[in-house]
Design an enzyme around this catalytic site. Structure first.
Site, short mmCIF file in Angstrom:
data_model
loop_
_atom_site.label_atom_id
_atom_site.label_comp_id
_atom_site.label_asym_id
_atom_site.label_seq_id
_atom_site.Cartn_x
_atom_site.Cartn_y
_atom_site.Cartn_z
CG ASP A 24 0.92 4.87 -22.81
OD1 ASP A 24 0.57 6.02 -22.49
OD2 ASP A 24 0.28 3.85 -22.51
CD GLU B 125 -2.49 5.40 0.34
OE1 GLU B 125 -2.65 6.16 1.30
OE2 GLU B 125 -2.25 4.19 0.47
CE LYS C 261 -3.01 6.63 -21.96
NZ LYS C 261 -2.53 5.41 -22.63
CG HIS D 192 -4.82 3.07 2.80
ND1 HIS D 192 -3.55 2.71 2.42
CD2 HIS D 192 -5.31 2.03 3.50
CE1 HIS D 192 -3.29 1.50 2.87
NE2 HIS D 192 -4.35 1.05 3.53
N GLY E 271 1.30 -2.41 3.59
CA GLY E 271 1.85 -3.69 3.13
C GLY E 271 1.00 -4.82 3.68
CB CYS F 225 -1.96 1.07 6.26
SG CYS F 225 -2.96 -0.39 6.52
CE1 TYR F 226 3.57 -4.99 8.51
CE2 TYR F 226 5.09 -3.77 7.11
CZ TYR F 226 4.84 -4.80 8.00
OH TYR F 226 5.86 -5.64 8.38
#
Ligand code: XMP
Length: 511
Positions: free
Chosen positions: A227, A171, A367, A169, A55, A82-83
């Site tokens: 979509d 991710e 997607k 991070h 964040g 992180c945060y």
């Protein structure tokens, strides 16, 4: 069926949905919820683990989002990122400091591979850092399990309490073993077994939608793109003919596309589909218009008008379905970005349709996840794997003014290009590929005759996010075949060029 659940507690970081996506990729179900959700609610969900996201805040500044100490006594494994790690440190009375310089980018890290979090990972690897503050000394009971040159506590753990924190991070793809680190947290520490797959998402969404909609009426603008198709079929599976789809055929679609959409949704899926053929109406509005932005605006407005007129005939509906996916949410969330092109998503929001609420069943998905859901609910592969196609259609692939004749020429050329790419078996590797009718006529010779005809440009790009792209190195033999076929089979074309610009500085589309 109740699945193992991981809670992603959202502290406003830019990668939060990416964390959720990584968790789903390891076959574990997760929910992203706001950081100030009452702790009782979180306990009631019975999660196997909690991930605190990154964040933009600073833990010791007033108003910074935090959690109470009791979080760390629940016995539920927690991973701070992180945060999220700084919160863990701060709330547990450790030292959080400001680095001299913001640390940003790929960084070498040394890991304690004895830790369950880093099991099977190399001792020395790379991680992605993006922070100014860090935990400079771990809280009592914690040990340091990872460090970099500038960040002494790049990773920490309280093994007994199953509390873990990483300053980097995991991710993002720039942390090459990040996905394995997250998987270690989920499987080794939270003891998840991986009991969730994408088709469960489809089943659960269908159940939820059914419950929500009850016996009410739903409306959807269907474009035939991935979509809106997946969103519409999900709703159809939930409430059948209570859903009406309006398919505005503006005459700017690719060859045979309008009929394909009608066949699949109306006949094969037996959906309530209204196809509105309004080619003439759109072409009338576009006569003599060559400015790209004006074209986009006209088409966007006309689209809404047609949609509204059709919707009026149906009367009041309760819900409007939109095929919004997560990247759309981010894109429309960037307030300060300059407008390069005014995007028009077929399915954009009409002003004068009476409805109570919007339903966006794909809002949290990326997607490729949407494609997976599509496959799970039986949408044919050619539709699910379809490349993106802009809302304003071929109008923005004809440079200069638009006529029916130009549209037909482009449709035929584009069809040949796509067919040859498919036949050559290289389609899956290309991000997007299509033909453009340039506003150029040039001199050629056919037989003994002088010709003065159109130039078609072929455009193909390799890209993963469509924000940046490189031109595809399509083998020359394939390009040669496409070129040959187009000049032989399509009237009024005597020259083919291949676009070899990346994005930036060019864009993918020509307009
Ligand atoms: P550009 O040309 O900006 O395109 O590099 C990036 C991606 O967006 C698609 N595109 C659109 N999609 N409505 C859409 O739904 C639009 O108005 C639109 N304009 C461009 C383009 O095809 C590419 O995939």
């Amino acid at each position: 069926m109740k699945h193992e659940l991981i809670i992603v507690l959202d502290f406003g970081g830019q990668y939060n949905q990416l964390i959720a996506r990584r968790v789903r990729e390891t076959n574990v179900y997760c929910e992203v919820i706001h950081y100030d959700t009452p702790i009782e609610e979180i306990i009631a969900k019975n999660p196997k683990g909690i991930i605190f996201t990154g964040g933009p805040s600073v833990v010791f500044e007033e108003g910074a989002p935090l959690v109470g100490k009791e979080f760390f006594e629940l016995g539920i494994p927690i991973l701070g990122i992180c945060y999220g790690t700084q919160i863990m440190g701060y709330v547990l009375d450790a030292e959080v400091s400001k680095a001299e310089h913001r640390e940003y980018g790929k960084t070498d890290i040394e890991l304690n591979t004895e830790s369950l979090l880093f099991k099977g990972i190399e001792k020395e690897t790379i991680c992605w850092m993006s922070h100014t503050y860090y935990v400079s000394a771990p809280p009592a009971g914690f040990e340091i399990i990872g460090s970099t040159k500038t960040c002494p506590v790049a990773a920490m753990a309280h093994v007994e309490k199953k509390l873990y924190g990483v300053q980097f991070h995991p991710e993002v793809v720039h942390t090459p073993r990040g996905k394995d680190i997250l998987k270690n947290f989920l499987y080794n520490i939270c003891e998840c077994s991986g009991d969730w797959i994408m088709s469960d998402f489809a089943k659960e969404q269908i159940e939820k939608i059914k419950e929500k909609i009850g016996d009410k009426k739903v409306l959807c603008a269907l474009s035939g793109g991935v979509d809106s198709s997946v969103a519409a079929v999900l709703i159809h599976k939930a409430v059948g003919k209570q859903l009406t789809c309006i398919f505005v055929d503006h005459g700017l679609l690719r060859k045979d596309e309008g009929d394909e959409v009608e066949t699949i949704f109306s006949r094969e899926f037996d959906m309530n589909l209204i196809r509105v053929n309004c080619e003439d109406q759109f072409l009338d509005k576009l006569v003599g218009i060559s400015d790209p932005e004006t074209k986009r605006k006209i088409i966007g407005e006309e689209f809404i008008r047609v949609f509204e007129a059709e919707a009026k005939k149906i009367g009041v509906v309760d819900y409007l379905v939109q095929g919004t996916i997560y990247p759309d949410v981010i894109e429309s969330g960037t307030k300060n970005a300059a407008v390069i092109k005014s995007h028009h998503n077929v399915g954009g929001l009409p002003d004068h349709v009476d409805f109570k609420e919007i339903i966006e069943p794909l809002r949290d998905l990326f997607k490729d996840e949407v494609r997976e859901v599509g496959r799970a609910i039986g949408i044919p592969e050619f539709l699910v794997a379809r490349q993106p196609f802009p809302g304003p259609g071929l109008a923005i692939r004809i440079i200069g003014d638009i006529t029916k004749e130009k549209l037909d020429t482009l449709r035929d050329a584009d069809f040949i290009f796509r067919e040859e790419v498919q036949n050559a078996g290289i389609a899956a590797g290309l991000g997007q590929y299509f033909a453009v009718l340039t506003n150029i006529r040039s001199v050629g010779v056919m037989g003994d005759e002088r010709t003065y005809s159109h130039t078609i440009a072929l455009r193909s790009v390799d890209t993963s996010d469509f924000m940046t792209a490189d031109w595809s190195r399509i083998p020359h033999e394939i390009l040669a075949k496409v070129s040959n076929r187009i000049v032989n089979e399509v009237q009024n074309v005597n020259r083919i060029v291949y676009d070899i610009t990346s994005k930036p500085p060019a864009t993918i589309e020509w307009e």
